[in-house]
Structure formats: structure tokens, C-alpha cells
Scaffold this motif. Structure first.
Motif, PDB file in Angstrom:
ATOM      1  N   VAL A   1      30.420  42.153  42.481  1.00 60.04           N
ATOM      2  CA  VAL A   1      30.334  41.561  43.721  1.00 60.04           C
ATOM      3  C   VAL A   1      30.814  42.599  44.756  1.00 60.04           C
ATOM      4  O   VAL A   1      30.122  42.977  45.634  1.00 60.04           O
ATOM      5  CB  VAL A   1      30.868  40.252  43.910  1.00 60.04           C
ATOM      6  CG1 VAL A   1      30.600  39.707  45.130  1.00 60.04           C
ATOM      7  CG2 VAL A   1      30.141  39.312  42.635  1.00 60.04           C
ATOM      8  N   THR A   2      32.056  43.047  44.671  1.00 63.03           N
ATOM      9  CA  THR A   2      32.552  43.857  45.632  1.00 63.03           C
ATOM     10  C   THR A   2      31.862  45.062  45.790  1.00 63.03           C
ATOM     11  O   THR A   2      31.516  45.591  46.980  1.00 63.03           O
ATOM     12  CB  THR A   2      34.212  44.377  45.286  1.00 63.03           C
ATOM     13  OG1 THR A   2      34.944  43.144  45.032  1.00 63.03           O
ATOM     14  CG2 THR A   2      34.810  45.034  46.283  1.00 63.03           C
TER      15      THR A   2
ATOM     16  N   ARG B   1      28.697  45.753  45.129  1.00 66.72           N
ATOM     17  CA  ARG B   1      27.423  45.192  46.073  1.00 66.72           C
ATOM     18  C   ARG B   1      27.716  45.191  47.431  1.00 66.72           C
ATOM     19  O   ARG B   1      26.938  45.478  48.409  1.00 66.72           O
ATOM     20  CB  ARG B   1      26.920  44.026  45.631  1.00 66.72           C
ATOM     21  CG  ARG B   1      26.176  44.187  44.251  1.00 66.72           C
ATOM     22  CD  ARG B   1      25.479  42.765  43.898  1.00 66.72           C
ATOM     23  NE  ARG B   1      24.294  42.605  44.769  1.00 66.72           N
ATOM     24  CZ  ARG B   1      23.991  40.986  44.806  1.00 66.72           C
ATOM     25  NH1 ARG B   1      24.430  40.335  44.249  1.00 66.72           N
ATOM     26  NH2 ARG B   1      22.865  40.910  45.628  1.00 66.72           N
TER      27      ARG B   1
ATOM     28  N   PHE C   1      35.912  33.320  45.202  1.00 70.62           N
ATOM     29  CA  PHE C   1      34.868  33.339  43.984  1.00 70.62           C
ATOM     30  C   PHE C   1      35.266  32.812  42.810  1.00 70.62           C
ATOM     31  O   PHE C   1      36.273  32.845  42.137  1.00 70.62           O
ATOM     32  CB  PHE C   1      34.833  34.826  43.762  1.00 70.62           C
ATOM     33  CG  PHE C   1      33.736  35.332  42.270  1.00 70.62           C
ATOM     34  CD1 PHE C   1      32.787  34.424  42.286  1.00 70.62           C
ATOM     35  CD2 PHE C   1      34.046  36.417  41.559  1.00 70.62           C
ATOM     36  CE1 PHE C   1      31.720  34.708  41.179  1.00 70.62           C
ATOM     37  CE2 PHE C   1      33.101  36.704  40.658  1.00 70.62           C
ATOM     38  CZ  PHE C   1      32.009  35.845  40.578  1.00 70.62           C
TER      39      PHE C   1
ATOM     40  N   THR D   1      34.418  32.171  39.120  1.00 70.14           N
ATOM     41  CA  THR D   1      33.722  32.958  38.111  1.00 70.14           C
ATOM     42  C   THR D   1      33.171  31.902  37.020  1.00 70.14           C
ATOM     43  O   THR D   1      32.305  32.524  36.169  1.00 70.14           O
ATOM     44  CB  THR D   1      34.666  33.920  37.363  1.00 70.14           C
ATOM     45  OG1 THR D   1      35.741  33.362  36.871  1.00 70.14           O
ATOM     46  CG2 THR D   1      35.134  34.937  38.495  1.00 70.14           C
TER      47      THR D   1
ATOM     48  N   ASN E   1      28.816  32.617  40.463  1.00 73.93           N
ATOM     49  CA  ASN E   1      27.798  33.209  39.516  1.00 73.93           C
ATOM     50  C   ASN E   1      26.770  32.139  38.878  1.00 73.93           C
ATOM     51  O   ASN E   1      27.088  31.913  37.867  1.00 73.93           O
ATOM     52  CB  ASN E   1      28.478  33.969  38.505  1.00 73.93           C
ATOM     53  CG  ASN E   1      27.576  34.911  37.987  1.00 73.93           C
ATOM     54  OD1 ASN E   1      26.616  35.062  37.996  1.00 73.93           O
ATOM     55  ND2 ASN E   1      28.114  35.279  36.533  1.00 73.93           N
TER      56      ASN E   1
ATOM     57  N   ILE F   1      25.043  32.994  43.946  1.00 74.91           N
ATOM     58  CA  ILE F   1      24.647  34.390  43.988  1.00 74.91           C
ATOM     59  C   ILE F   1      23.999  34.965  42.763  1.00 74.91           C
ATOM     60  O   ILE F   1      23.856  35.971  42.611  1.00 74.91           O
ATOM     61  CB  ILE F   1      25.404  35.352  44.632  1.00 74.91           C
ATOM     62  CG1 ILE F   1      26.719  35.480  43.918  1.00 74.91           C
ATOM     63  CG2 ILE F   1      25.897  35.025  46.218  1.00 74.91           C
ATOM     64  CD1 ILE F   1      27.839  36.909  44.018  1.00 74.91           C
ATOM     65  N   GLY F   2      24.123  34.128  41.694  1.00 73.17           N
ATOM     66  CA  GLY F   2      23.710  34.796  40.454  1.00 73.17           C
ATOM     67  C   GLY F   2      22.532  34.501  39.854  1.00 73.17           C
ATOM     68  O   GLY F   2      21.449  33.982  40.597  1.00 73.17           O
TER      69      GLY F   2
ATOM     70  N   LEU G   1      24.713  37.098  37.876  1.00 76.08           N
ATOM     71  CA  LEU G   1      24.861  38.487  38.216  1.00 76.08           C
ATOM     72  C   LEU G   1      24.141  39.513  37.048  1.00 76.08           C
ATOM     73  O   LEU G   1      24.114  40.816  37.401  1.00 76.08           O
ATOM     74  CB  LEU G   1      26.606  38.695  38.123  1.00 76.08           C
ATOM     75  CG  LEU G   1      27.106  37.891  39.317  1.00 76.08           C
ATOM     76  CD1 LEU G   1      28.510  38.114  39.297  1.00 76.08           C
ATOM     77  CD2 LEU G   1      26.515  38.328  40.890  1.00 76.08           C
TER      78      LEU G   1
ATOM     79  N   SER H   1      19.004  33.007  45.311  1.00 78.53           N
ATOM     80  CA  SER H   1      20.471  33.842  45.072  1.00 78.53           C
ATOM     81  C   SER H   1      20.419  35.123  45.883  1.00 78.53           C
ATOM     82  O   SER H   1      21.185  35.646  46.566  1.00 78.53           O
ATOM     83  CB  SER H   1      20.652  34.216  43.693  1.00 78.53           C
ATOM     84  OG  SER H   1      20.861  33.135  43.047  1.00 78.53           O
TER      85      SER H   1
ATOM     86  N   PHE I   1      22.925  35.798  49.020  1.00 83.30           N
ATOM     87  CA  PHE I   1      23.935  37.082  48.961  1.00 83.30           C
ATOM     88  C   PHE I   1      23.968  37.554  50.444  1.00 83.30           C
ATOM     89  O   PHE I   1      24.911  37.873  50.813  1.00 83.30           O
ATOM     90  CB  PHE I   1      23.405  38.259  48.112  1.00 83.30           C
ATOM     91  CG  PHE I   1      24.260  39.348  48.090  1.00 83.30           C
ATOM     92  CD1 PHE I   1      25.442  39.410  47.321  1.00 83.30           C
ATOM     93  CD2 PHE I   1      24.050  40.544  48.831  1.00 83.30           C
ATOM     94  CE1 PHE I   1      26.102  40.536  47.355  1.00 83.30           C
ATOM     95  CE2 PHE I   1      24.990  41.465  48.758  1.00 83.30           C
ATOM     96  CZ  PHE I   1      25.977  41.527  48.082  1.00 83.30           C
TER      97      PHE I   1
END
Length: 463
Positions: free
Chosen positions: A28-29, A31, A141, A143, A222, A245-246, A248, A447, A451
């Protein structure tokens, strides 16, 4: 690194270095860094976790504005381990608030910019205080999935409603008092919510996290909104911003044929599966942390051999000694047992008919993204909730009969999912979810648009 005028903001990223937590946060970082090139990201993680992460990431894949930095693992000099489970995790968590504070201060000096956003694994509830002290925002976040997030968010409500002392007599009851968790049972909740050791360092961390997360500027996950619409709606009402946002795996996996040739597949799983019929193969993997006990490994092997179902089984080499004598030779034509397999690519392959899994969130979401039904054998943590969702909420699989592998039980599960009408229904439901997952990450999908909201929360910071 000297002060660099091109960076107009600074984000501190705090990774949890255990299990499969750090890798998705780094993804994610990357992106965010690519989308926000004038923001510098200082990614803090233990040296050991960083070294394992970066061995699988080409340096060239890291944007120039991501700085990967080591933070102490919290083990005191000369410490003698007692061998307790979770000991390294507990030492890390106890030392983490101070270690991260020091590491952030050093990074601010090096970069020459104050941190304006603290982006962390949600486990780090103390980041709420760190961010407040620094007049920065906190973005967390989670996970795992929305069911387990809800279980930790509503821990006090569950304890009050069920009663910690009465819990043993109420394990079969459902959590109908939490919106979106009506089909979840008390016994599906993670240890430390209402049963197990409620006073361990880790249980306390998760409880504190549930209390702190409503303070976050945003909580992201995710998953995709269409998978759990009721839970999504409820969590949006509990947090300042709740962002899916998934999956991923759909954003990072390769799709073109040229890229597929570059997939890391040292044992030739993809070449092998190419020769199998559609929806015929059982793919078996229990993640990086857990392995079923030896007796269950024997039952899996016997069930596979007896059923004649083609299979790819990802099993660490040290556990292969538990397989029945002669099993590997007798099943050489039927399947393959390998120490590592390219899971995302196997789950996307049309020949894969069922995924036999521990139900870790990443694995469940990868199976959903591939449209593959599951046979679930949960062990701990969020895995029971995920398995329950697979079986009774989404109806895309089943939990192993009586919770543990036996030869006959496993054979019945394989037959039900791969052959019976029940299995066809699971496959149909899985196909629908797969389509929704792909839609979510496509341009204009939920998603994809979410983002942008995350980027806004992390990079376009207004405190």
C-alpha cells in the motif's frame, strides 16, 4: 538523506513485523508513494522483517520517495527466551511506543520535514497518542476482514452481553446484537475477545485497539464494499472514515502472458496444472504460520490418495516427514507436494476447483478473487470468523467436518465441493463474488475510487 526540497510532506509508516502483516502495508505504501511523489514515506519495521520483505522486492520496484528503516525488535540485550508462544511479539509490543517515537524523531531530522501523518498497522493503538503529540493525523490499516475488526471494536459490548463468566454455556449463541454479524457465533470470535486469556499482552493490545480506532482520521482495509455491505455500512457509522481498497492481490498480480512467464514458480506448479481439467484440482495450503498436527497431515494425504482428486499441496519440507510411507511415490501422477507454491496464480487458474485453507484473511480474499470455493480448517484468531463467513454468509465453501481432518471427513468434503450439486452452487456464488471483486478494483469501481480517498487522507493532510 539530506533535506530534499522536492518533498512537501512526510509520512511515517509503522509496520507490525509478525505473520503476514508487513508485506501488504509495504504494498500500500508503494502505491501511495507512486501516486504522491512529493511526499516522502519513512517505512519503519524490524531489521529481520525488512530483510525478508526486501528479498522478495526488487529495489527498483521501490519508489525513490520510500525510505525503508529498521526499528528495534524490543528484545533486551542478553535476554534469555523462555520459549513461551508469542514471546517475541510481546517484547516487541511493550517496547514499540518508545522505539517508534525515537525512530520518527530521527527520521524527521534526516528528512528535514515534520511527520504530518502516521500510517500504521491497526494493532498499534498507541499511534493515536503519538499522532496527537505530533499534531499529525493517524491512518490505520486493518489487514484482516471486517468481521474480526467488528469483534475487536465491539469487545466490551460482547463481554457485557454474553458475560465472560457465562461464556462456556453460550458458545453457540449468535452475535445478533451487532449489525452484519447476525450469523456469527460466540465460538467463532478470536481468542481474547470473550474467551481464552483476556489479560495477555496481545489480547490487551487488540482490546485497546478497538477502543482507539474511532480516533483515527481513517481506517482502511483489504476488502471490497460489495463483499460485506451490511458490515461496511455499520463500520462507516463507527469510524471517521472507513475505506475498502481491496482485494490487494488483484492490484499487484500480473495479468499479461509475458508477465505470467516471470512468475516465481520454482517447482513448476503452473506447468503441471496447465494439463488438468477445469475445476478439478484441489490446492492445499495453510499459510506461513500454522501447519495441521501430524495426524491431520496423514488424514489429508489418505483422503487425497483415496479420492484420486488431482492436487497441489504446499507443505514445508520439515513437515513432509509426517506423510504416510510411499505416499509421494504412489501419488506422483495424481499430484504434487511442494515447499512453496505461487498461490495467487494457482487460485486464478481455471483448473483449480477447491482451495483447502486455514482461512487467513489474505488467503480467503485471494480465493474469492479467483472464484474458487473453499474447504476451511481454521486454527486461531480471525480464521473461525472467516470460515463461518465462507460457509454461511457467502455460501462459497464449507468448514471441515467436526473441525479437524479425518480421511473420511476430508473425502466427503472434496466430493461435496467438487462433485455434488451443493458444490455447483458454491462455485456459482464464488463466481459472482469474483466478478464483484474485479469490478471493485477496475476504473470507477468502489475500491479504485476509495483509494483516492485514502490518498487524500494520507497525503493531502489538513490537521
Amino acid at each position: 538523506m539530506a533535506k530534499d526540497p522536492i518533498y512537501d510532506s512526510h509520512v511515517a509508516v509503522l509496520a507490525f513485523p509478525f505473520g503476514t502483516h508487513a508485506a501488504p502495508l509495504l504494498a500500500v505504501t508503494r502505491r501511495l508513494a507512486s501516486a504522491g511523489p512529493t511526499t516522502v514515506f519513512s517505512f519503519f519495521n524490524t531489521a529481520q522483517s525488512n530483510s525478508s520483505l526486501l528479498s522478495s522486492v526488487d529495489d527498483a520496484d521501490l519508489p525513490a520517495n520510500v525510505r525503508v528503516l529498521d526499528v528495534s525488535d524490543g528484545v533486551p540485550d542478553g535476554y534469555v527466551f523462555s520459549g513461551r508462544p508469542q514471546e517475541t511479539m510481546e517484547l516487541f509490543l511493550v517496547a514499540a511506543p518508545e522505539n517508534f517515537r525515537e525512530a520518527i524523531a530521527a527520521a524527521e531530522k534526516e528528512v528535514g520535514r515534520k511527520v504530518k501523518c502516521v500510517l500504521t498497522d491497526a494493532f498499534f493503538w498507541f499511534a493515536a497518542d503519538i499522532a496527537a503529540e505530533m499534531k499529525a493525523c493517524w491512518v490505520a490499516f486493518w489487514t484482516a476482514g471486517p468481521n474480526s475488526l467488528s469483534a475487536h471494536l465491539y469487545t466490551d459490548l460482547i463481554r457485557e452481553t454474553i458475560g465472560v463468566k457465562e461464556v462456556n454455556g453460550r458458545m453457540e449463541e449468535t452475535l445478533g446484537f451487532i449489525s452484519g454479524m447476525e450469523k456469527m457465533r460466540v465460538k467463532d470470535t478470536p481468542e481474547g475477545v470473550v474467551f481464552g486469556n483476556l489479560d495477555s499482552v496481545f489480547s490487551n493490545t487488540l482490546h485497546q485497539m478497538g477502543l482507539a480506532l474511532p480516533r483515527a482520521t481513517a481506517v482502511f482495509i483489504n476488502s471490497f464494499e460489495e463483499l460485506d455491505p451490511t458490515l461496511t455500512k455499520n463500520l462507516k457509522s463507527e469510524f471517521k472514515r472507513y475505506i475498502n481498497i481491496g482485494p490487494l492481490a488483484l492490484l499487484s498480480s500480473s495479468t499479461s502472458q509475458t508477465e505470467t512467464l516471470l512468475v516465481h514458480d520454482p517447482h513448476g506448479c503452473l506447468a503441471w496444472i496447465e494439463k488438468r481439467s477445469p475445476a478439478s484440482v484441489a490446492y492445499i495450503s495453510f499459510g506461513t504460520v500454522m501447519t495441521p498436527p501430524p495426524g491431520e497431515l496423514v488424514a489429508i494425504a489418505q483422503g487425497l490418495e483415496s479420492s484420486k482428486v488431482p492436487f497441489v499441496w504446499s507443505l514445508k519440507e520439515k513437515n513432509m516427514v509426517h506423510l504416510p510411507n510411499g505416499f509421494l511415490e504412489r501419488t506422483r501422477e495424481q499430484g504434487m507436494v511442494v515447499p512453496w507454491a505461487p498461490q495467487v496464480e494457482l487460485l486464478k487458474h481455471e483448473a483449480t476447483g477447491v482451495f483447502v485453507t486455514h482461512c487467513g484473511w489474505n488467503s480467503v480474499l485471494e480465493s474469492v478473487s479467483g472464484g474458487v470455493p473453499m474447504i476451511c480448517r481454521p486454527f486461531f484468531g480471525d480464521q473461525r470468523l472467516n470460515g463461518r463467513a465462507v460457509e454461511v454468509v457467502w455460501e462459497i465453501g464449507m468448514t471441515i467436518i467436526n473441525g479437524v481432518f479425518t480421511k473420511d471427513g476430508f473425502e466427503k468434503c472434496l466430493d461435496r465441493v467438487l462433485v455434488q450439486d451443493d458444490g455447483k452452487k458454491m462455485k456459482g456464488n464464488a463466481k459472482k463474488l469474483k466478478e464483484q471483486a474485479h469490478e471493485a478494483v477496475s476504473a470507477k469501481g468502489s475500491s479504485f475510487e476509495n483509494f483516492e480517498g485514502l490518498l487524500d487522507a494520507v497525503v493531502n493532510i489538513s490537521i
